[in-house]
Design a protein around this motif. Structure first.
Motif, PDB file in Angstrom:
ATOM      1  N   ASN A   6     -22.601  11.820 -32.423  1.00 57.74           N
ATOM      2  CA  ASN A   6     -21.274  12.216 -31.387  1.00 57.74           C
ATOM      3  C   ASN A   6     -20.808  13.638 -31.940  1.00 57.74           C
ATOM      4  OD1 ASN A   6     -20.732   9.444 -30.308  1.00 57.74           O
ATOM      5  ND2 ASN A   6     -20.558   8.857 -32.432  1.00 57.74           N
ATOM      6  N   GLY A   7     -21.567  14.206 -32.450  1.00 58.64           N
ATOM      7  CA  GLY A   7     -21.046  15.564 -32.608  1.00 58.64           C
ATOM      8  C   GLY A   7     -19.788  15.907 -33.576  1.00 58.64           C
ATOM      9  N   GLN A   8     -19.633  15.057 -34.701  1.00 59.47           N
ATOM     10  CA  GLN A   8     -18.506  15.072 -35.510  1.00 59.47           C
ATOM     11  C   GLN A   8     -19.162  14.970 -37.046  1.00 59.47           C
ATOM     12  OE1 GLN A   8     -17.077  11.120 -34.148  1.00 59.47           O
ATOM     13  NE2 GLN A   8     -15.310  11.758 -33.773  1.00 59.47           N
ATOM     14  N   ASP A   9     -18.263  15.677 -37.877  1.00 58.32           N
ATOM     15  CA  ASP A   9     -18.489  15.347 -39.088  1.00 58.32           C
ATOM     16  C   ASP A   9     -18.307  13.937 -39.768  1.00 58.32           C
ATOM     17  OD1 ASP A   9     -15.991  15.218 -39.652  1.00 58.32           O
ATOM     18  OD2 ASP A   9     -15.681  17.423 -40.340  1.00 58.32           O
ATOM     19  N   LEU A  10     -18.768  13.716 -40.942  1.00 56.72           N
ATOM     20  CA  LEU A  10     -18.623  12.272 -41.445  1.00 56.72           C
ATOM     21  C   LEU A  10     -17.211  11.941 -41.474  1.00 56.72           C
ATOM     22  CD1 LEU A  10     -19.965   9.932 -42.601  1.00 56.72           C
ATOM     23  CD2 LEU A  10     -19.783  11.089 -44.893  1.00 56.72           C
ATOM     24  N   THR A  11     -16.280  12.858 -41.877  1.00 58.32           N
ATOM     25  CA  THR A  11     -14.749  12.308 -42.175  1.00 58.32           C
ATOM     26  C   THR A  11     -14.202  12.079 -40.775  1.00 58.32           C
ATOM     27  OG1 THR A  11     -14.586  13.804 -44.054  1.00 58.32           O
ATOM     28  CG2 THR A  11     -12.639  13.170 -42.858  1.00 58.32           C
ATOM     29  N   ALA A  12     -14.403  12.971 -39.593  1.00 60.44           N
ATOM     30  CA  ALA A  12     -13.935  12.868 -38.514  1.00 60.44           C
ATOM     31  C   ALA A  12     -14.455  11.382 -37.714  1.00 60.44           C
ATOM     32  CB  ALA A  12     -14.232  14.105 -37.482  1.00 60.44           C
ATOM     33  N   PHE A  13     -15.758  11.070 -37.901  1.00 60.80           N
ATOM     34  CA  PHE A  13     -16.419  10.042 -37.320  1.00 60.80           C
ATOM     35  C   PHE A  13     -15.633   8.688 -38.086  1.00 60.80           C
ATOM     36  CE2 PHE A  13     -19.381   6.477 -37.275  1.00 60.80           C
ATOM     37  CZ  PHE A  13     -19.476   6.374 -35.940  1.00 60.80           C
ATOM     38  N   VAL A  14     -15.657   8.560 -39.418  1.00 61.34           N
ATOM     39  CA  VAL A  14     -14.917   7.723 -40.361  1.00 61.34           C
ATOM     40  C   VAL A  14     -13.367   7.482 -39.815  1.00 61.34           C
ATOM     41  CG1 VAL A  14     -14.302   6.677 -42.350  1.00 61.34           C
ATOM     42  CG2 VAL A  14     -16.726   7.712 -42.033  1.00 61.34           C
ATOM     43  N   VAL A  15     -12.787   8.462 -39.638  1.00 57.64           N
ATOM     44  CA  VAL A  15     -11.304   8.470 -39.232  1.00 57.64           C
ATOM     45  C   VAL A  15     -11.106   8.188 -37.667  1.00 57.64           C
ATOM     46  CG1 VAL A  15      -9.417   9.833 -38.570  1.00 57.64           C
ATOM     47  CG2 VAL A  15     -10.339  10.316 -40.817  1.00 57.64           C
TER      48      VAL A  15
END
Length: 84
Positions: A22-31
């Motif tokens: 999704n082109g996101q870092d882990l934190t952004a994805f989890v949030v």
């Protein structure tokens, strides 16, 4: 706010892969995942609101509605018994 979450190694791998796709870092994805889950969660009152509104609009008393539900439940049970 900061939160520490322990993932199993397999879940962490899966979450990281989904985040990368999704082109996101882990934190952004989890949030984002938590935000989506919270947005979908509804209280019992919210789920029942359309029924409560329809009952009120129909002018039924609580007792009349209880009787209606009991009759419908009994009919469904009888129909199920007839199919066995």
């Amino acid at each position: 706010m900061s939160v520490t979450i322990e993932f199993s190694p397999q879940l962490e791998k899966t979450v990281r892969e989904h985040a990368a796709r999704n082109g996101q870092d882990l934190t952004a994805f989890v949030v984002q995942a938590v935000e989506e889950k919270v947005a979908k969660a509804r209280t019992f009152a919210e789920v029942c609101a359309p029924i409560a509104d329809a009952v009120a609009e129909a002018g039924l008393t609580d007792e009349e509605f209880d009787r209606f539900l009991e009759e419908a439940r009994e009919e469904a049970w009888q129909a199920k018994q007839g199919r066995k």
